[in-house]
Design a protein around this motif. Structure first.
Motif, PDB file in Angstrom:
ATOM      1  N   GLY A 119       0.382  -6.217   5.832  1.00  0.00           N
ATOM      2  CA  GLY A 119       0.427  -5.208   4.765  1.00  0.00           C
ATOM      3  C   GLY A 119      -0.945  -4.611   4.531  1.00  0.00           C
ATOM      4  O   GLY A 119      -1.966  -5.089   5.062  1.00  0.00           O
ATOM      5  N   LEU A 120      -0.972  -3.533   3.746  1.00  0.00           N
ATOM      6  CA  LEU A 120      -2.241  -2.821   3.536  1.00  0.00           C
ATOM      7  C   LEU A 120      -3.188  -3.593   2.632  1.00  0.00           C
ATOM      8  O   LEU A 120      -4.405  -3.524   2.792  1.00  0.00           O
ATOM      9  N   THR A 121      -2.636  -4.332   1.678  1.00  0.00           N
ATOM     10  CA  THR A 121      -3.494  -5.139   0.803  1.00  0.00           C
ATOM     11  C   THR A 121      -4.315  -6.101   1.659  1.00  0.00           C
ATOM     12  O   THR A 121      -5.519  -6.273   1.448  1.00  0.00           O
ATOM     13  N   LEU A 124      -7.094  -4.233   3.363  1.00  0.00           N
ATOM     14  CA  LEU A 124      -8.209  -3.974   2.440  1.00  0.00           C
ATOM     15  C   LEU A 124      -9.013  -5.247   2.201  1.00  0.00           C
ATOM     16  O   LEU A 124     -10.245  -5.231   2.125  1.00  0.00           O
ATOM     17  N   TRP A 145      -5.836   2.643  -7.402  1.00  0.00           N
ATOM     18  CA  TRP A 145      -4.851   1.561  -7.419  1.00  0.00           C
ATOM     19  C   TRP A 145      -5.526   0.313  -8.012  1.00  0.00           C
ATOM     20  O   TRP A 145      -6.579  -0.123  -7.518  1.00  0.00           O
ATOM     21  N   TYR A 148      -7.494  -2.725  -6.367  1.00  0.00           N
ATOM     22  CA  TYR A 148      -8.848  -2.628  -5.796  1.00  0.00           C
ATOM     23  C   TYR A 148      -9.822  -3.536  -6.559  1.00  0.00           C
ATOM     24  O   TYR A 148     -10.749  -4.091  -5.976  1.00  0.00           O
ATOM     25  N   ASN A 193      -8.489   7.226  -1.222  1.00  0.00           N
ATOM     26  CA  ASN A 193      -7.052   6.983  -1.069  1.00  0.00           C
ATOM     27  C   ASN A 193      -6.280   8.296  -1.285  1.00  0.00           C
ATOM     28  O   ASN A 193      -6.227   8.802  -2.386  1.00  0.00           O
ATOM     29  N   ASN A 197      -2.831   7.084  -5.301  1.00  0.00           N
ATOM     30  CA  ASN A 197      -2.089   6.329  -6.308  1.00  0.00           C
ATOM     31  C   ASN A 197      -3.083   6.113  -7.441  1.00  0.00           C
ATOM     32  O   ASN A 197      -4.136   5.519  -7.196  1.00  0.00           O
ATOM     33  N   ASP A 230      -7.826   4.636   2.612  1.00  0.00           N
ATOM     34  CA  ASP A 230      -6.543   3.979   2.308  1.00  0.00           C
ATOM     35  C   ASP A 230      -5.453   5.036   2.428  1.00  0.00           C
ATOM     36  O   ASP A 230      -5.246   5.857   1.547  1.00  0.00           O
ATOM     37  N   SER A 232      -2.175   4.681   2.612  1.00  0.00           N
ATOM     38  CA  SER A 232      -0.863   4.054   2.355  1.00  0.00           C
ATOM     39  C   SER A 232       0.296   5.045   2.362  1.00  0.00           C
ATOM     40  O   SER A 232       1.363   4.747   2.870  1.00  0.00           O
ATOM     41  N   TYR A 233       0.065   6.210   1.735  1.00  0.00           N
ATOM     42  CA  TYR A 233       1.182   7.161   1.548  1.00  0.00           C
ATOM     43  C   TYR A 233       1.080   8.320   2.529  1.00  0.00           C
ATOM     44  O   TYR A 233       1.606   9.403   2.286  1.00  0.00           O
ATOM     45  N   THR A 267       4.370  -0.132   5.502  1.00  0.00           N
ATOM     46  CA  THR A 267       4.915  -0.404   4.163  1.00  0.00           C
ATOM     47  C   THR A 267       5.613   0.813   3.554  1.00  0.00           C
ATOM     48  O   THR A 267       6.809   0.771   3.261  1.00  0.00           O
ATOM     49  N   LYS A 268       4.862   1.897   3.358  1.00  0.00           N
ATOM     50  CA  LYS A 268       5.441   3.092   2.733  1.00  0.00           C
ATOM     51  C   LYS A 268       5.900   4.074   3.806  1.00  0.00           C
ATOM     52  O   LYS A 268       6.919   4.728   3.653  1.00  0.00           O
ATOM     53  N   ARG A 276       5.626  -6.512   5.220  1.00  0.00           N
ATOM     54  CA  ARG A 276       4.203  -6.860   5.251  1.00  0.00           C
ATOM     55  C   ARG A 276       3.576  -6.531   6.602  1.00  0.00           C
ATOM     56  O   ARG A 276       3.096  -7.417   7.318  1.00  0.00           O
TER      57      ARG A 276
END
Ligand SMILES: Cc1ncc(COP(=O)(O)O)c(C=O)c1O
Length: 429
Positions: A119-121, A124, A145, A148, A193, A197, A230, A232-233, A267-268, A276
């Motif tokens: 996963g992205l978390t 990071l 987010w 962080y 990011n 978010n 980041d 993510s989206y 993830t997204k 994950r």
């Protein structure tokens, strides 16, 4: 320090990226032990392979039938076996190809192979392990987010400083970013990011160029910078004016003193939140193959020392799904569906009556939009919406209310926003 870590460091110690590494990042290495002995055995042990810490039978992993029967279309090993530390090579390859397709300016640029994370978390967190130490400066826009803080500040004791995301004209505030970087020490970690978010904002092409130019100016002035992108989206871009390529594609060859890291994932983008599966990709003008390989090994060391390897079944499902001939078409349909919701939200916000004590921050992408809540308190409004109307939203401090339109059906968007406006008015009376 382990001899292997010292060997890795020797390859990069004359490069700017070495100055960016944290103490832990310098000590990190990928051990040769079991993993490489197993790899040798996979190649050459033609009689018995007694290296693997798994239960095997007839060349496949053993399994519990009640579990096996739940998933068709994958072999037992594709479900149950360990994946390599850096992830399935085929998935890394296809993710790389997709990254280049989505960011065509990467075609002739040198970046690492994406390394698979949980996963992205996790991605990071790995970057934080390798590059962020106590009192290091990490700067990010003031709308960020919340996690962080845990990742960079609580885990690694960095100083997280923010700058205003928007200027007075509601454009990305590249000047504020640059002024903040100037005030920091020689080493600066910048965390960007987009789509953002919680605001749902992505910069236009011109704004993205301004960000890159500001970072290059600061690199020129002698700052050593790690820029974490980041993404993510990524891909959920709903307006033409937005830059559709990741800023990573511009930063990965922008300046010797800029090391760029792309954190993205399934993830997204592939709608597999619980699988994950994320990716880390490195790029930098001063990073040649040898230096990229050092970063890959240190990243693998971080994975090995925390989760050891990432979920195999997730990686195989994503891989096979992405190989399907209808994959791109199916994905476009999902993006179109979320865009439809975005268009409804935009309409509702444009029609917001003037006496509603809310101001919508700019949004054009991603899952969310955020209101600035005037006078009535964001947490008050959140509770009021929940208690009186059964509507869940997220308050951020007492000033901001985040609405995830991604999770509300298009037919309910009008009612959702109408009710938010009504509730805000009631509280403001
Ligand atoms: C901006 C941002 N980065 C990272 C993540 C983490 O993603 P993952 O669930 O893959 O760890 C999220 C998830 O909400 C996010 O919004």
């Amino acid at each position: 320090m382990d001899k292997l870590a010292a060997e890795l460091n020797a390859v990069i110690e004359n490069k700017p990226v070495y100055r960016l590494l944290s103490d832990l990042g310098r000590r990190m290495y990928f051990p040769k032990g079991i993993i490489s002995q197993s790899a040798e055995a996979r190649k050459d042990a033609y009689k018995y392979n007694a290296t693997i810490g798994m239960a095997m039978e007839d060349g496949q992993t053993m399994f519990i039938p009640s579990m096996r029967k739940l998933v068709n279309g994958l072999s037992a090993s594709e479900m149950f076996a360990y994946a390599p530390t850096a992830g399935l090579p085929e998935l890394r390859q296809i993710w790389m190809m997709e990254m280049i397709r989505k960011n065509p300016s990467l075609v002739k640029k040198k970046v690492s192979m994406p390394i698979i994370t949980s996963g992205l978390t996790h991605g990071l967190s790995i970057v934080s392990d390798l590059f962020v130490g106590e009192n290091d400066d990490v700067i990010t826009p003031n709308m960020f987010w919340g996690n962080y803080k845990l990742i960079f500040n609580v885990l690694h004791k960095a100083k997280v400083d923010t700058f205003a995301l928007f200027d007075d004209n509601y454009h990305f505030n590249a000047d504020a970013m640059e002024e903040t970087i100037k005030k920091m020490g020689k080493k600066v970690v910048i965390l960007l990011n987009f789509p953002n978010n919680p605001t749902g904002y992505s910069p236009s092409t011109a704004e993205q160029q301004q960000i890159v130019q500001a970072l290059v100016r600061q690199a020129d002035s002698g700052k050593d910078m790690l820029v974490i992108c980041d993404d993510s989206y990524f891909g959920l871009f709903f307006e033409d004016i937005i830059e559709h390529q990741s800023i990573f594609a511009s930063l990965c060859d922008a300046h010797d003193n800029i090391t760029a890291v792309k954190i993205d994932g399934a993830t997204k983008e592939e709608l597999v939140w619980g699988f994950r599966t994320g990716f880390i990709t490195y790029g930098g003008k001063a990073l040649d193959d040898a230096a990229l390989s050092v970063l890959e090994k240190k990243t693998m060391g971080s994975i090995r020392s925390t989760v050891s390897t990432c979920s195999t079944i997730s990686q195989n499902i994503i891989l096979k799904g992405m190989r399907s001939i209808t994959y791109h078409q199916e994905k476009a349909a999902v993006v179109a569906k979320i865009k439809g919701r975005y268009m409804q939200v935009k309409k509702a916000v444009q029609a917001m009556p003037a006496d509603v004590p809310l101001v919508a921050m700019p949004f054009n992408s991603g899952y969310f939009m955020t209101f600035v809540v005037k006078k009535i308190g964001a947490e008050n409004l959140r509770k009021y919406l929940l208690e009186h109307y059964g509507i869940g939203t997220i308050s951020i401090g007492d000033k901001f209310l985040r609405v995830a339109f991604s999770s509300v059906d298009i037919n309910n968007i009008h009612d959702l926003f109408g009710t938010i406006f009504k509730a805000a008015r009631e509280l403001g009376r």
